[in-house]
Design a protein around this motif. Structure first.
Motif, PDB file in Angstrom:
ATOM      1  N   GLU A  44       0.802  -1.218   0.000  1.00  0.00           N
ATOM      2  CA  GLU A  44       0.000   0.000   0.000  1.00  0.00           C
ATOM      3  C   GLU A  44       0.839   1.273   0.000  1.00  0.00           C
ATOM      4  O   GLU A  44       0.534   2.242   0.688  1.00  0.00           O
ATOM      5  CB  GLU A  44      -0.987   0.004   1.172  1.00  0.00           C
ATOM      6  N   GLN A  91      -0.966   4.148  -6.070  1.00  0.00           N
ATOM      7  CA  GLN A  91      -0.632   3.279  -4.947  1.00  0.00           C
ATOM      8  C   GLN A  91      -0.609   1.829  -5.425  1.00  0.00           C
ATOM      9  O   GLN A  91      -1.468   1.409  -6.188  1.00  0.00           O
ATOM     10  CB  GLN A  91      -1.699   3.456  -3.871  1.00  0.00           C
ATOM     11  N   TYR A 127      -2.965  -2.265  -4.450  1.00  0.00           N
ATOM     12  CA  TYR A 127      -2.506  -3.128  -3.367  1.00  0.00           C
ATOM     13  C   TYR A 127      -3.426  -4.299  -3.065  1.00  0.00           C
ATOM     14  O   TYR A 127      -3.028  -5.258  -2.430  1.00  0.00           O
ATOM     15  CB  TYR A 127      -2.263  -2.321  -2.096  1.00  0.00           C
TER      16      TYR A 127
END
Length: 171
Positions: A44, A91, A127
């Motif tokens: 993350e 991310q 993620y």
């Protein structure tokens, strides 16, 4: 067009805190940075870009970014940030399929009387390893100064792996 891209710098990440691609001078008007298979060591994490001045990453709160985001299985839309200490990218995480790929075009790098601008296209698995995200946009470092490179680091942890290339676009 053979010979249009001239390789300036090349780095392979292996548990690095930061990767710098340097060598931007007045030789070329436009530079191209290519990143592929970039993976964080920490889940993350956001990839963050900064321009370098005399080889040092400029971490002033003078970066702005605007982009369009596309998500599989999610809501598409715009994203923007102003007065940040870097250019936040997508991310992603540490699972096998969660790598970051992007292409950057950098303008005005060596002009000390202008802002350094860039456009970028990126794609990454998030993620959760279930959501593909893509982003197309632009960013600037709002300082009248010459920049000589671009650096990349994650918001937490190291860059576990990845390939980074900087090219000059032949005039």
């Amino acid at each position: 067009m053979p010979g249009s891209l001239i390789l300036i710098d090349s780095e392979t990440a292996s548990s690095d805190s930061e990767i710098k691609l340097t060598g931007m001078t007045s030789t070329y008007d436009v530079y191209k940075a290519v990143l592929w298979n970039v993976k964080p060591a920490t889940d993350e994490a956001y990839l963050i870009a900064r321009f370098t001045v005399s080889g040092t990453s400029d971490d002033s709160a003078n970066y702005s970014r605007a982009s369009l985001e596309f998500k599989s299985g999610g809501v598409n839309g715009g994203s923007a940030q102003a007065d940040q200490t870097g250019i936040n990218m997508i991310q992603n995480g540490t699972a096998t399929s969660e790598t970051h790929q992007s292409t950057w075009y950098i303008f005005n790098a060596s002009n000390s009387s202008e802002y350094t601008y860039c456009t970028f296209e990126e794609v990454s698995m998030m993620y959760d390893a279930a959501t593909l995200r893509g982003r197309h946009g632009g960013a600037t470092l709002k300082e009248d100064q010459a920049t000589d490179g671009i650096s990349f680091h994650y918001s937490s942890g190291n860059i576990a792996s990845g390939e980074f290339r900087l090219y000059g676009l032949k005039k």
